[in-house]
Structure formats: C-alpha cells, structure tokens
Scaffold this active site. Sequence first.
Site, mmCIF file in Angstrom:
data_model
loop_
_atom_site.group_PDB
_atom_site.id
_atom_site.type_symbol
_atom_site.label_atom_id
_atom_site.label_comp_id
_atom_site.label_asym_id
_atom_site.label_seq_id
_atom_site.Cartn_x
_atom_site.Cartn_y
_atom_site.Cartn_z
ATOM 1 N NE ARG A 116 -3.123 0.248 3.186
ATOM 2 C CZ ARG A 116 -4.079 -0.678 3.130
ATOM 3 N NH1 ARG A 116 -4.848 -0.761 2.073
ATOM 4 N NH2 ARG A 116 -4.253 -1.500 4.132
ATOM 5 C CE1 TYR A 117 0.792 4.145 4.500
ATOM 6 C CE2 TYR A 117 0.926 1.834 5.127
ATOM 7 C CZ TYR A 117 0.384 3.093 5.305
ATOM 8 O OH TYR A 117 -0.557 3.296 6.276
ATOM 9 N NE ARG A 120 5.476 2.293 5.980
ATOM 10 C CZ ARG A 120 5.120 3.423 5.395
ATOM 11 N NH1 ARG A 120 5.681 3.803 4.272
ATOM 12 N NH2 ARG A 120 4.171 4.180 5.906
ATOM 13 C CB CYS A 129 -2.886 -16.284 16.300
ATOM 14 S SG CYS A 129 -2.876 -14.994 15.031
ATOM 15 C CB CYS A 133 -7.554 -10.598 19.029
ATOM 16 S SG CYS A 133 -5.792 -10.722 19.416
ATOM 17 C CB CYS A 136 -8.969 -10.986 14.351
ATOM 18 S SG CYS A 136 -7.704 -11.274 13.086
ATOM 19 N NE ARG A 138 -3.972 -8.479 7.897
ATOM 20 C CZ ARG A 138 -3.031 -8.017 8.694
ATOM 21 N NH1 ARG A 138 -2.443 -8.801 9.550
ATOM 22 N NH2 ARG A 138 -2.652 -6.763 8.595
ATOM 23 C CG ASP A 297 -9.369 -1.938 11.436
ATOM 24 O OD1 ASP A 297 -9.163 -0.716 11.345
ATOM 25 O OD2 ASP A 297 -8.460 -2.790 11.388
ATOM 26 C CG ASP A 334 -5.296 0.832 8.817
ATOM 27 O OD1 ASP A 334 -5.111 1.426 7.731
ATOM 28 O OD2 ASP A 334 -4.599 -0.126 9.196
ATOM 29 C CE LYS A 341 -0.682 0.779 10.476
ATOM 30 N NZ LYS A 341 -0.296 0.243 9.155
HETATM 31 C C1 LIG Z 1 0.485 -0.720 9.030
HETATM 32 C C2 LIG Z 1 0.943 -1.082 7.694
HETATM 33 C C3 LIG Z 1 2.264 -0.877 7.308
HETATM 34 C C4 LIG Z 1 3.301 -0.268 8.222
HETATM 35 O O1 LIG Z 1 2.956 1.034 8.539
HETATM 36 P P1 LIG Z 1 3.947 1.909 9.423
HETATM 37 O O2 LIG Z 1 3.204 3.191 9.624
HETATM 38 O O3 LIG Z 1 5.199 2.069 8.619
HETATM 39 O O4 LIG Z 1 4.197 1.170 10.689
HETATM 40 C C5 LIG Z 1 2.638 -1.229 6.038
HETATM 41 N N1 LIG Z 1 1.751 -1.751 5.171
HETATM 42 C C6 LIG Z 1 0.471 -1.944 5.508
HETATM 43 C C7 LIG Z 1 -0.464 -2.502 4.497
HETATM 44 C C8 LIG Z 1 0.020 -1.618 6.781
HETATM 45 O O5 LIG Z 1 -1.264 -1.826 7.118
#
Ligand SMILES: *Cc1c(COP(=O)(O)O)cnc(C)c1O
Length: 452
Positions: A116-117, A120, A129, A133, A136, A138, A297, A334, A341
Amino acid sequence: MTPYPFSSKRAPVYRDVPDEQWNNWRWQLTHRLNSVDDFAQVIQLTESERQALQASDLFRVDITPYFVSLIDPDDPDDPVRKQVIPTADEIQPFTGMMEDSLAEDRHSPVPGLVHRYPDRVLMLVTTQCASYCRYCTRSRIVGDPTATFSRAEFEMQLDYLRHTPQVRDVLLSGGDPLTLAPKLLDELLRRLREIPHIEIIRIGSRVPVFLPMRVTDELCDTLQKYHPLWMNIHVNHPNEITAELAQACDRLTRAGIPLGNQSVLLAGVNDCVNVQRQLVHDLVRIRVRPYYLYQCDLVAGAGHFRTPVAKGVEIIEGLRGHTSGYAVPTYVVDAPGGGGKIPVMPNYLISMSDHKIALRNYEGYVTAYEEPVVYQPHDAQHCKYCQSKQAEPGQSGVLGLLEGEQMFIKPEGFDELHNRGGGMHRLRENAEKWNPLGIGPGTKKKAGPSPE
Ligand SMILES: *Cc1c(COP(=O)(O)O)cnc(C)c1O
C-alpha cells in the site's frame, strides 16, 4: 528473577502442572482452550459466552492456558476475558461492517503481500496465532488452517519483493509469524535477507503476550542473525503485563531487537485515559515503546468493541505532556477502503499570522512563537539528498503539492463532472492556460522566487 514488579499467574486448575510443562510452549499450544467444557474449568461462563461458543461459523477460539490464567474468573467484564472469549455481541451486524475493511486483498499484487505504501510492504506469512483476538482485523483468513499461505505463494511473495526495489522495509504479520515452525521462520528470514534492497525487517507478533515461553534463547539466537530486525508486540491492558512477558521482552531487547507496542482501542477493555496511562507506563518499564493506538476497524465481529474516535483523541489529550513522550503512542484510524493509517490527535495549533503562530500546551497555556521574518529557503539544487531522491510514482501525495510536482489532487471524475456536458468551444481551446508556471511535469521552466 526479573527486575520488574510484575506477577505470574496460573489458574487453579493448572496448579499441579509441572513447571517444565507449563513453561514449554508446545505444551501451552496443545492445551489451548476452545470449548464450553474447557472454559467451564477456569471461569464461570455467561449465557452470552455460552451461546457464542456454540454458534456455528464462529471465528476461531483458542486460548493458551497461560493467557486464560490472566482472567479474573469472577469478573464477567474482565478486560483480558473480553479480548479472547466470544460473546453473542460478536454475531451482531452493524452499519459499515465489512469482511476486509482495509481492502488488503485488493492491495495485494500476490496473495498475502499487501503493498500500500511506497517503500514498505506487509507480508502475511501464516493464518495461525497462539490465541485469537475477537476483534481480529483479518478474521476473514486468520484461524483457518486451510486458508494459510502455501509454499508456492511464499515463492511468489519473494519473487515480487526481489523485483520491487523500492521496498526497503518488510513487515511480517499474519497470523503470527512467531507461530511458524522454527526452521520455516529461519528460512523465511534468511531468504528475505538475501534481497539486497530490503533494509529492515519487522515482525508483528502477539506471541510474547499469549505465549511468552516461546521466546526462548534459541528463538532470540535465530532472530538476531537477521538484524536490523524490529518487533511490535500487541498489549491492550496492564493486566497482560506479567513477569513472563517482562522476561520475554528482556530477552528480545538483549538480542538487539527494538520493541514497540500496537494496541487497539476497545470498548470495555481500555477505553479509559487512566487504564491507558497505566498501560504505557508499564510498557516503557519493560522497554517497549508504545507505537500505535488503533481505532477499532469496521470488521465483522468487532462492532461491540468500537468507540467513538473522540475517545482516542481524549486519550492522547490525557497522555501528551502529562507523561513521558516515549510513552505516548500515535493514535491512528486505518482508513476503511484501504487508505492506510491516518493519525488523529488534539489540535495544538490555535492560530497564526504571517510570522507568529499561537500554540497551546496540554495545560491550556497559550503561547506565541515568533517566526523568522527572513528565512533563506532550503536550496534543493545544492542538496545531495534532494538531488538523489527516489521518486514515489503516483504516491507523492500532499508532499508532491508542496514540492511543486503538481498543483492539485482531483477526485476521480472531477474533470468530466466539471465539463458539465459541454463540448469544445473557443474559451476551452487553449489548454496551456491551465498549466501553472514552474509546477508539474508539463512545464518548462521553474519560476524564480516570487517578488516581494
Ligand atoms: C500498518 C501497515 C504498514 C506499516 O505502517 P507503518 O506506519 O510504517 O508502521 C505497512 N503496510 C500496511 C499494508 C500496513 O497496514
């Protein structure tokens, strides 16, 4: 044994279990509780809990004897109990509820890899798990052993990563990566480390909380071969902080792994400024830095755990300034639908003029910060970091607006809508007139500093 004043607990039914078994993570996993009969030995189930436990298609229940022992058996509102024992409320639908509320599967180029980002990815490595929880995010896949990720999918994930050099940070989650067979975990980390552009690896795990005995010296030895490695654990209430968790965190931090905590804001569990303050204080004592506090969520099963977002803002108001900055997490929502986020916090910026800003602190003290009248702006032309900056194709966002990559971000269909059905006419012919000078890809030269 530990330098911390946290206690150990064992429900009376486990009093005669020999320590070697109790402290053995395999014993804990094979003795997990999941049925009315199991729980009846430990707590007095409520009617609502009984009903839920007997429901068909219930999200998986499984709780380690260690974690179930943290529940006060006489308190139906116990904060640990509510996190792991289902109630009939879980079956209630609510407005906005979704199966995959963060649209993770839509953002997955290959199964289990959520990209998504720009730099990363979230890598889901298992659906299992140590305990489950109830809220959850997911629950659509977690708990179901048949939904777990195959060898072939794992290879696809690695393949995607090898071919995507902008990914410098891989966040392992699931499910819980620390429930993987030790050999598999080692292989996974090793294969990731073979990819040169992956700078850091992170693990999101609740194993230290549900099953602290899994954090053995051997596990720490495995993990520390793959530095830089970071870890976030998941503690929601001070009652989860025990001598065993403190010891597990001590081992991990001694292995050089910085620890953070991600908690979820849960009605009836930790929706209280004073509970949260105790939680973050206890966390920093065991060298775990509060990282995120998540708004719950819009996921099926979690309706009764949701609070207004205002509760999160109130909690941050009660922490920031009142206690150590290290103890204050970032409260985030989120984004439903997959926006990632979004931090939410009280407003500290009260007003501003051309060279003053008015700010308030946590006490309500209001101050004016005098800004410089003359500021020589940063010279990007002569900054090697600016010159070698990696592009974030299509994801530069609001920063892109500030840096002149473009002048506007438009909602989908904006141009068509504002065309109002009209066709081409003499005032629409010269599209050049909408190109801002010096901004965006379509323009030739940068404007100089604007005249005063
Ligand atoms: C939470 C998340 C991350 C990591 O987010 P950070 O703000 O860098 O901790 C990366 N990818 C996805 C899809 C996430 O939900």
